[in-house]
Design a protein around this motif. Structure first.
Motif, PDB file in Angstrom:
ATOM      1  N   GLU A 575      18.362 -12.954 -13.228  1.00 55.50           N
ATOM      2  CA  GLU A 575      18.798 -12.126 -14.354  1.00 55.50           C
ATOM      3  C   GLU A 575      18.862 -10.648 -14.010  1.00 55.50           C
ATOM      4  O   GLU A 575      19.771  -9.932 -14.453  1.00 55.50           O
ATOM      5  CB  GLU A 575      17.870 -12.320 -15.557  1.00 55.50           C
ATOM      6  CG  GLU A 575      17.881 -13.711 -16.151  1.00 55.50           C
ATOM      7  CD  GLU A 575      16.815 -14.609 -15.554  1.00 55.50           C
ATOM      8  OE1 GLU A 575      16.490 -15.625 -16.185  1.00 55.50           O
ATOM      9  OE2 GLU A 575      16.301 -14.260 -14.464  1.00 55.50           O
ATOM     10  N   VAL A 576      17.894 -10.141 -13.230  1.00 51.64           N
ATOM     11  CA  VAL A 576      17.879  -8.715 -12.930  1.00 51.64           C
ATOM     12  C   VAL A 576      19.083  -8.319 -12.087  1.00 51.64           C
ATOM     13  O   VAL A 576      19.640  -7.215 -12.241  1.00 51.64           O
ATOM     14  CB  VAL A 576      16.564  -8.318 -12.237  1.00 51.64           C
ATOM     15  CG1 VAL A 576      16.456  -8.909 -10.833  1.00 51.64           C
ATOM     16  CG2 VAL A 576      16.433  -6.797 -12.185  1.00 51.64           C
ATOM     17  N   VAL A 577      19.525  -9.218 -11.206  1.00 51.05           N
ATOM     18  CA  VAL A 577      20.718  -8.936 -10.404  1.00 51.05           C
ATOM     19  C   VAL A 577      21.943  -8.886 -11.306  1.00 51.05           C
ATOM     20  O   VAL A 577      22.781  -7.976 -11.201  1.00 51.05           O
ATOM     21  CB  VAL A 577      20.897  -9.997  -9.299  1.00 51.05           C
ATOM     22  CG1 VAL A 577      22.126  -9.673  -8.454  1.00 51.05           C
ATOM     23  CG2 VAL A 577      19.659 -10.073  -8.425  1.00 51.05           C
ATOM     24  N   ASP A 578      22.057  -9.851 -12.222  1.00 56.79           N
ATOM     25  CA  ASP A 578      23.187  -9.861 -13.146  1.00 56.79           C
ATOM     26  C   ASP A 578      23.220  -8.598 -14.000  1.00 56.79           C
ATOM     27  O   ASP A 578      24.293  -8.027 -14.252  1.00 56.79           O
ATOM     28  CB  ASP A 578      23.118 -11.094 -14.045  1.00 56.79           C
ATOM     29  CG  ASP A 578      23.318 -12.392 -13.280  1.00 56.79           C
ATOM     30  OD1 ASP A 578      23.860 -12.327 -12.143  1.00 56.79           O
ATOM     31  OD2 ASP A 578      22.939 -13.464 -13.791  1.00 56.79           O
ATOM     32  N   LEU A 579      22.037  -8.165 -14.456  1.00 55.12           N
ATOM     33  CA  LEU A 579      21.979  -6.963 -15.284  1.00 55.12           C
ATOM     34  C   LEU A 579      22.450  -5.742 -14.507  1.00 55.12           C
ATOM     35  O   LEU A 579      23.290  -4.965 -14.997  1.00 55.12           O
ATOM     36  CB  LEU A 579      20.549  -6.743 -15.793  1.00 55.12           C
ATOM     37  CG  LEU A 579      20.309  -5.410 -16.512  1.00 55.12           C
ATOM     38  CD1 LEU A 579      21.119  -5.332 -17.798  1.00 55.12           C
ATOM     39  CD2 LEU A 579      18.826  -5.203 -16.796  1.00 55.12           C
ATOM     40  N   LEU A 580      21.925  -5.558 -13.312  1.00 46.34           N
ATOM     41  CA  LEU A 580      22.279  -4.375 -12.533  1.00 46.34           C
ATOM     42  C   LEU A 580      23.736  -4.417 -12.073  1.00 46.34           C
ATOM     43  O   LEU A 580      24.391  -3.370 -11.976  1.00 46.34           O
ATOM     44  CB  LEU A 580      21.345  -4.241 -11.334  1.00 46.34           C
ATOM     45  CG  LEU A 580      19.901  -3.864 -11.692  1.00 46.34           C
ATOM     46  CD1 LEU A 580      19.009  -3.914 -10.455  1.00 46.34           C
ATOM     47  CD2 LEU A 580      19.847  -2.485 -12.333  1.00 46.34           C
TER      48      LEU A 580
END
Length: 933
Positions: A575-580
């Protein structure tokens, strides 16, 4: 007993008289919004905005004093700011879905609570454009027959000192870019403009013919009259009890007259804005403090004309104007008086008027009598002492709160509410209806503050100092004296011992430079010293900063980067990769251990943040951003986070958990290698990567192979408990390599010479990566669509309308000439084409170095695409306080000699156990806009 209306001698008046805080009433908006992003004179063009999803609905019919069950916007506060917001919302078609509530009777507001100046004398471009729009709007109101009390009398600004004249000359040159007809006057010409003044001690003046005066209460009434005509409902004697939020957004306002559901709430409550901010959950931080402000009124007398200009004697800290045949006068003392120590503001305006304090006012009176001798003989009407609300940094407060979405603020207008009300009302209405405004307002945004700024004791101390800044010369790098020694890194005592002279940013004490002279106080302890420049020419710290600069370039410099904003972002899965990937224009899905530099763009491609991301693990990143982004970045990330990622991504502000020490220079690797077992060779720890190190006896240190200045080196993010140990080991081991402390001024000079742009100085919400040479950092082919991609794609196809350049001044003598300090006009082939943003002295180039943007505007005022060929084919000049200097333009920084490029690092790594040689190999490599990341 002193009696109003009697003729008083100078000695009596010196004992009694008043100071004044020039307004808190203000103005409006209309269809045209005066705007251009960096000071160009090109005509404003309509801006197409992304519309809000909210669709206005027909409101319920209500009787006077009753509230509808639901509206689109609730505005709290019937003063000039609330009235302006209501008017501008109505202009945009939201009148019938806007409700304005006022805790008192609007008709009870007194007409004498402001000086009525409507002018554009502002040091910042954003404030100036907001005031400019207000002036135009009040003129339009007057033409329509609405009551405003407007008179275009002009403003006369006097200078007693050489530096004040330089300040005026700088503003006059900016006036070319800002399209303001400012004129420099001799003392005799000042006397012609205003025969009442004495001019034997002044050097000259600045005349602004378009300025004028009005009656703030009449402008406020006209706003409300027009707003109600367009459907805005106004309910008086209605106080807010609670602002409710659902899923982080405004949903309802509870009042003493009932509850009303709404989509937006606007806090325009002036003195009470801070207290109203506590009525929601979470609480909204609105740092304000009310201080006393005096102003003097005289009876009518012969010899003063209704068209007498508004006069400001900045060096005397006083002003005056004609009012009803007499004089209204006041000033700004060096230390304001705070009467309400508990911060509780009385509800009744009558209770907000305090007894005049003649002793506190006597310095202002002395200066008024010196400047306007006729005041010694006229009849005094009254000396009034009222409250005015100020912010801790002397700037206005506006924008959407970082704590709750759709909660907007307008407060802290000091004494010039009427000058700012129209522009701010228009900007807030744009933000509410359209989601954005064409003018970059980050410098005034409420998210520039931290919780510490809202501390009542801090506000009490700081806001005593703030009013005195209003007429102070705006020297470069000006610092507050109050509210200091607040945020300090663990190595602060050692830095102070080393001679640090401090500046403050976001409450953080950051060394500006290091001076061994007078570093101890009378008790032999390291003294706390605040950095001062106090000149527009060669600064007193020049030689010290030159030495620090040379250490960073030739040996080892050690700088404290602890104030930088630092976030940890992580998730369980991806999720953090998708957000960034969604927030960032660069591709952040890089190998673990990589560092990526990226912008976070808004829907129009402008920079909302400019940051570096270190990928610590597959699902864990560390973000480093500018210091001033500490609140702003968190707010932007949370508000833009897609709903499906909210539960999966964790974000933590770790700014205060780590001390950041940067070591830079050709011996930085040799030095660090002595203190760690990790192999620092380029093959194992290449440039622009991250690793975790042990340093000395400490472990868990996040090491980044970057410096943000273009020099070789590392930034070490050290857990606070190890910070002092690591610092001492670095400094002790660095002695044999000539290690030297380096402050902010030296690192700033390094980055300007290397052509590196910084957010908040060169980049803002209207600047795109394509305009500043960073298009290679925008990955249009990323698998996840990012914010601003469509706008950037369109700009790439059409071409940029401005370009970021570096200018090196020729024939500028840094010893005697006035220096560039930013906001200087740039001329191409004799034609104005842009403004500088950041400037400084290049110690390697031995020239003044200016960074800024240039445009291509044709004879009809149309903006054309700017190409490399256009930029490089022109002849350039930069105007500095009225004098033009020929300049060489660069699209990339010129080659700067450096001791050890990457390919030579292995060679000098072998010298770690050998004596340092002075004649080490020299190497030149290209640097420029792109090479810092």
């Amino acid at each position: 007993m002193y009696k109003y209306g009697s003729t008083q001698s100078a000695s009596v008046l010196r004992k009694h008289v008043a100071r004044k805080h020039w307004l808190e009433a203000a103005a409006a908006s209309s269809a045209r919004y005066l705007h251009n992003t960096d000071g160009n004179r090109a005509e404003s063009k309509p801006v197409v905005f992304r519309k809000r999803k909210f669709i206005p609905q027909e409101p319920s019919k209500v009787s006077d004093g009753c509230l509808p069950p639901q509206v689109g916007v609730v505005i709290c506060g019937g003063g000039i700011m609330g009235a302006s917001v209501a008017y501008h919302l109505a202009l945009l078609g939201w009148g019938k879905n806007t409700l304005l509530i006022e805790q008192e009777s609007i008709a009870a507001k007194k007409p004498w609570s402001g000086s009525g100046l409507v002018g554009r004398f502002e040091s910042g471009y954003t404030e100036l454009k907001l005031s400019e729009y207000t002036t135009q709007l009040i003129k339009e109101f007057t033409k329509k027959g609405l009551r405003t009390g407007w008179r275009q009398v002009g403003s006369l600004n006097l200078a007693r000192t050489y530096d004040r004249m330089i300040s005026f000359k700088r503003m006059k040159t900016q006036g070319v870019a800002w399209n303001i007809p400012w004129e420099m006057l001799s003392p005799e010409e000042c006397k012609e403009k205003c025969p009442l003044i004495k001019v034997d001690d002044i050097l000259g003046g600045l005349w602004i013919p378009d300025d004028g005066v009005c009656e703030p209460h009449l402008v406020c009434d006209s706003f409300l009259e027009e707003a109600k005509r367009m459907g805005v409902q106004v309910v008086e004697h209605c106080a807010v009890k609670k602002i409710r939020a659902t899923d982080g957004k405004v949903s309802q306002v509870d009042t003493t007259s009932g509850d009303v559901k709404c989509d937006f709430f606007v806090n325009c409550t002036g003195f009470w804005a801070r207290e109203v901010g506590t009525l929601s959950k979470p609480k909204i931080k609105i740092p304000l403090r009310a201080v006393e402000h005096h102003y003097l009124r005289t009876k009518p007398f012969e010899g003063i004309s209704p068209m007498n200009p508004f006069v400001r004697d900045f060096d005397g800290r006083v002003y005056f104007r004609e009012k009803e045949g007499g004089v209204l006068a006041g000033g700004f003392e060096r230390e304001a008086k705070v009467s309400l120590e508990d911060g509780v503001i009385p509800l009744s305006q009558k209770e907000r008027v305090f007894p005049p304090d003649w002793d506190h006012f006597h310095d202002i009176l002395d200066e008024l009598l010196k400047r306007v001798p006729i005041l010694k003989t006229v009849n005094l009407d009254k000396l009034t002492n009222v409250l005015q609300a100020v912010s801790p940094d002397c700037k206005w407060i506006m924008g959407e709160s970082p704590e709750i979405e759709n909660y907007y603020v307008s407060a802290g207008m000091k004494t010039i509410g009427v000058s700012s009300a129209g522009g701010i009302g228009r900007a807030l209405a744009d933000l509410i209806v359209n989601g954005s405004t064409s003018l970059d307002i980050h410098i005034l945004d409420v998210s520039r503050f931290l919780g510490l700024h809202n501390n009542r004791k801090f506000l009490t101390d700081r806001c005593k100092e703030v009013p005195g800044k209003h007429y102070q010369i705006a020297y470069p790098f000006d610092e507050f004296k109050t509210g200091r020694n607040l945020r300090m890194s663990p190595i602060y005592p050692a830095l102070k011992e080393a001679g640090a002279v401090f500046g403050q940013t976001m409450g953080y004490e950051r060394p500006s430079y290091f001076d061994q002279k007078d570093k101890r106080d009378e008790f032999g302890m390291p003294s706390f010293r605040i950095a001062e420049t106090n000149t527009f020419g060669k600064p007193p710290w020049f030689d010290i900063v030159a030495s620090e600069y040379n250490a960073c370039r030739e040996r080892v410099g050690l700088a404290d980067y602890s104030s930088f904003t630092k976030y940890d972002l992580w998730s369980k899965d991806n999720e953090v990769v998708d957000l960034l990937q969604y927030l960032c224009s660069n591709d952040v899905d890089v190998p673990v251990g990589s560092i990526i530099h990226t912008g976070m763009q808004n829907e129009y491609g402008g920079y909302e943040n400019d940051c570096s991301l270190a990928r610590l693990t597959d699902t864990h990143y560390m973000m480093i951003a500018p210091t001033i982004q500490q609140t702003r970045s968190m707010s932007w990330i949370r508000k833009k986070m897609p709903s499906h990622l909210r539960s999966g991504v964790s974000i933590s502000d770790v700014t205060s958990m780590y001390t950041a020490i940067c070591i830079m220079g050709p011996y930085s690797r040799v030095l660090l290698s002595e203190l760690t077992d990790t192999d620092l060779s380029p093959n194992n720890f290449p440039f622009f990567t991250y690793t975790e190190l042990d340093v000395g006896l400490a472990n868990g240190i996040r090491a980044l192979n970057i410096t943000h200045t273009g020099e070789l080196g590392y930034v070490l993010y050290i857990p606070n408990e190890y910070a002092l140990h690591v610092y001492e080991r670095l400094y002790q081991s660095g002695h044999k390599y000539g290690i030297q402390h380096a402050g902010y001024y030296a690192t700033r000079s390094l980055r300007i010479e290397k052509f590196y742009a910084f957010w908040g100085q060169d980049l803002d919400t209207n600047t795109t990566p394509l305009e500043c040479g960073r298009s290679w950092r925008v990955k249009f082919n990323k698998p996840i669509d990012f914010i601003g991609r469509a706008a950037l794609q369109k700009q790439r196809e059409e071409g940029v309308k401005r370009m970021y350049v570096q200018l090196l001044l020729n024939d500028h003598d840094h010893e005697v000439d006035v220096w560039c300090w930013g906001n200087e006009p740039i001329y191409r082939d004799g034609k104005y084409c842009g403004m500088t943003t950041t400037t400084g002295y290049g110690f390697t180039l031995e020239k003044q170095v200016c960074l800024g943007f240039v445009r291509n505007v044709d004879a009809e005022g149309n903006e054309l695409p700017v190409t490399n060929e256009f930029v490089l084919s022109g002849h350039y000049e930069v105007e500095v306080a009225g004098m033009r200097f020929e300049a060489k333009v660069n699209l990339h920084s010129p080659n700067l000699p450096t001791k050890f490029p990457d390919k030579e690092r292995e060679a000098y790594h072998a010298t770690r156990d050998k004596p340092v040689q002075a004649d080490l190999l020299s190497y030149t490599k290209p640097v420029g806009r792109h090479t810092n990341q």
